[in-house]
Design a protein around this motif. Structure first.
Motif, PDB file in Angstrom:
ATOM      1  N   ILE A  33       7.441 -56.322  46.591  1.00 23.80           N
ATOM      2  CA  ILE A  33       7.499 -54.913  47.696  1.00 23.80           C
ATOM      3  C   ILE A  33       8.020 -55.677  48.632  1.00 23.80           C
ATOM      4  O   ILE A  33       8.324 -55.145  49.426  1.00 23.80           O
ATOM      5  N   THR A  34       7.276 -56.764  49.511  1.00 29.59           N
ATOM      6  CA  THR A  34       7.427 -57.222  49.652  1.00 29.59           C
ATOM      7  C   THR A  34       8.947 -57.390  50.288  1.00 29.59           C
ATOM      8  O   THR A  34       9.345 -58.102  51.460  1.00 29.59           O
ATOM      9  N   LYS A  35       9.802 -57.936  49.793  1.00 25.74           N
ATOM     10  CA  LYS A  35      11.272 -58.074  49.986  1.00 25.74           C
ATOM     11  C   LYS A  35      12.039 -57.484  50.008  1.00 25.74           C
ATOM     12  O   LYS A  35      13.275 -57.171  50.683  1.00 25.74           O
ATOM     13  N   LEU A  36      11.540 -55.865  50.435  1.00 17.10           N
ATOM     14  CA  LEU A  36      12.386 -54.230  50.616  1.00 17.10           C
ATOM     15  C   LEU A  36      11.960 -54.157  52.127  1.00 17.10           C
ATOM     16  O   LEU A  36      11.710 -53.720  53.132  1.00 17.10           O
ATOM     17  N   VAL A  37      12.467 -55.327  52.602  1.00 16.62           N
ATOM     18  CA  VAL A  37      12.351 -54.759  54.792  1.00 16.62           C
ATOM     19  C   VAL A  37      12.840 -53.968  54.439  1.00 16.62           C
ATOM     20  O   VAL A  37      13.136 -53.631  55.967  1.00 16.62           O
ATOM     21  N   ASN A  38      13.926 -53.258  55.016  1.00 16.27           N
ATOM     22  CA  ASN A  38      14.081 -51.771  54.818  1.00 16.27           C
ATOM     23  C   ASN A  38      13.582 -50.622  54.598  1.00 16.27           C
ATOM     24  O   ASN A  38      13.492 -49.582  54.287  1.00 16.27           O
ATOM     25  N   LEU A  39      12.818 -51.258  53.818  1.00 13.77           N
ATOM     26  CA  LEU A  39      11.592 -49.652  53.217  1.00 13.77           C
ATOM     27  C   LEU A  39      11.213 -49.153  54.626  1.00 13.77           C
ATOM     28  O   LEU A  39      10.139 -49.422  54.876  1.00 13.77           O
ATOM     29  N   ARG A  40      10.400 -48.215  54.480  1.00 12.83           N
ATOM     30  CA  ARG A  40      10.052 -46.828  55.625  1.00 12.83           C
ATOM     31  C   ARG A  40       8.819 -45.962  54.693  1.00 12.83           C
ATOM     32  O   ARG A  40       8.544 -45.190  55.703  1.00 12.83           O
ATOM     33  N   GLU A  41       9.284 -45.755  53.755  1.00 15.30           N
ATOM     34  CA  GLU A  41       8.289 -44.694  53.194  1.00 15.30           C
ATOM     35  C   GLU A  41       8.015 -45.608  51.631  1.00 15.30           C
ATOM     36  O   GLU A  41       8.353 -45.804  51.024  1.00 15.30           O
TER      37      GLU A  41
END
Length: 335
Positions: free
Chosen positions: A121-129
């Motif tokens: 999940i840490t690869k999802l640098v654009n994650l907001r929610e």
């Protein structure tokens, strides 16, 4: 030539073209990116090809039409993956980390979803929610979640998460709310939760097994807070004050002990729950100045007459009963 035609006629022709050739009218709309489609099919396979994801058809070129996801209208990249209320078993596939434009990731109300939160999940640098709730996820809350610097909302509630709360979560600079409630967390509340890198988010830690005192750093707390149904103790009265902006404070069902008569309450406070503690003293008259929508001080060690006025008599006796010597409406009159 078009300038000589009536506007109504041009609009009529446009509508006809839309009805007859909708695909041509919107031909500029991009289809799902081929790499995103590949990753989605990997996710589906890892979840044992559930019927809930039946629309995820490898023969369909445009995965943007599939259920449980959204695409960016310009690029066609998948920006939201929201899987909830389905008969899905297994673990969160690490492949979710291979959707680089993802802004919203949600696995919710999936009681057969097990395992731990994957580091992918840490690869999802654009994650907001990030919402992983109402599942059977177990293990600790991973400190690597603090790497998701764009998060505005983190919900890990209603799981089987254990261990202590990582202090590093306070390094999330854009967080508006954090839900860690209804797990099996132990240990104390991190002192760092009183010193957030950005603004102080709404904090929900209820229904856990947290112990110790509320950190003194919370003396600067100015947000919504729910610490109910833990094993916390000590004097958290510094959470209150005339200049506070918090409108919601729930300290119920703990072991807190302080003299409520010495407390000044903010005019912003509309939800106050102190039931099932060891709070003593008399209720301050300042409570009558508040526009309370929810209020409960039952099962404490309060004494004296309930102040008359404001909203205090609008609550029934169950908001007051089981106190040592509290009296006055809505309880029986004082002798």
């Amino acid at each position: 030539m078009l300038k000589s035609l009536p506007i109504s006629f041009i609009l009529f022709i446009s509508v006809i073209l839309f009805l007859l050739f909708p695909s041509q009218v919107f031909s500029a709309h991009p289809k799902c990116h081929s790499q995103d489609k590949k990753v989605l099919l990997e996710i589906k396979a890892a979840l044992n090809n559930p019927y809930h994801l039946a629309s995820w058809n490898p023969d369909d070129d445009d995965c943007c039409t599939w259920y449980c996801l959204d695409c960016d209208l310009v690029t066609g990249r998948v920006i939201a993956l929201t899987i909830f209320s389905g008969n899905i078993s297994g673990q969160i596939p690490p492949a979710v980390g291979d959707l680089p434009y993802l802004q919203n990731l949600e696995f919710r109300k999936l009681t057969n979803l097990t395992g731990q939160i994957p580091s992918a999940i840490t690869k999802l640098v654009n994650l907001r929610e990030l919402t992983l709730s109402y599942t059977n996820l177990s293990g600790p809350i991973p400190s690597f979640l603090s790497q998701l610097k764009n998060l505005t909302y983190l919900d890990l509630s209603f799981n089987d998460l254990t261990g202590s709360i990582p202090p590093s979560l306070s390094e999330l600079p854009n967080l508006d709310a954090i839900h860690l409630d209804r797990n099996q967390l132990t240990g104390s509340i991190p002192d760092s939760f009183g010193y957030w890198t950005g603004k102080t988010p709404e904090i929900f830690l209820s229904h856990n097994n947290l112990t110790g005192a509320v950190p003194a750093s919370f003396g600067r707390f100015q947000s919504m807070i729910d610490l109910s149904r833990n094993k916390l103790e000590g004097d958290p009265s510094f959470l209150f004050g005339k200049n506070r902006t918090s409108w919601y404070v729930d300290l119920s069902r703990n072991l807190f002990e302080f003299d409520v008569s010495k407390i000044e309450f903010s005019d912003n406070l509309t939800h106050l729950d102190l039931n099932h503690n060891r709070i003593f003293g008399s209720l301050p008259k300042g409570l009558t100045q508040l526009n309370l929508e929810f209020y409960n001080v039952s099962y404490n060690r309060l004494c004296g007459q309930i102040p008359q006025g404001g909203e205090l008599q609008s609550f029934d006796l169950y908001s007051y009963f089981h106190n040592r010597c509290l009296c006055g409406a809505p309880l029986p009159p004082c002798n």
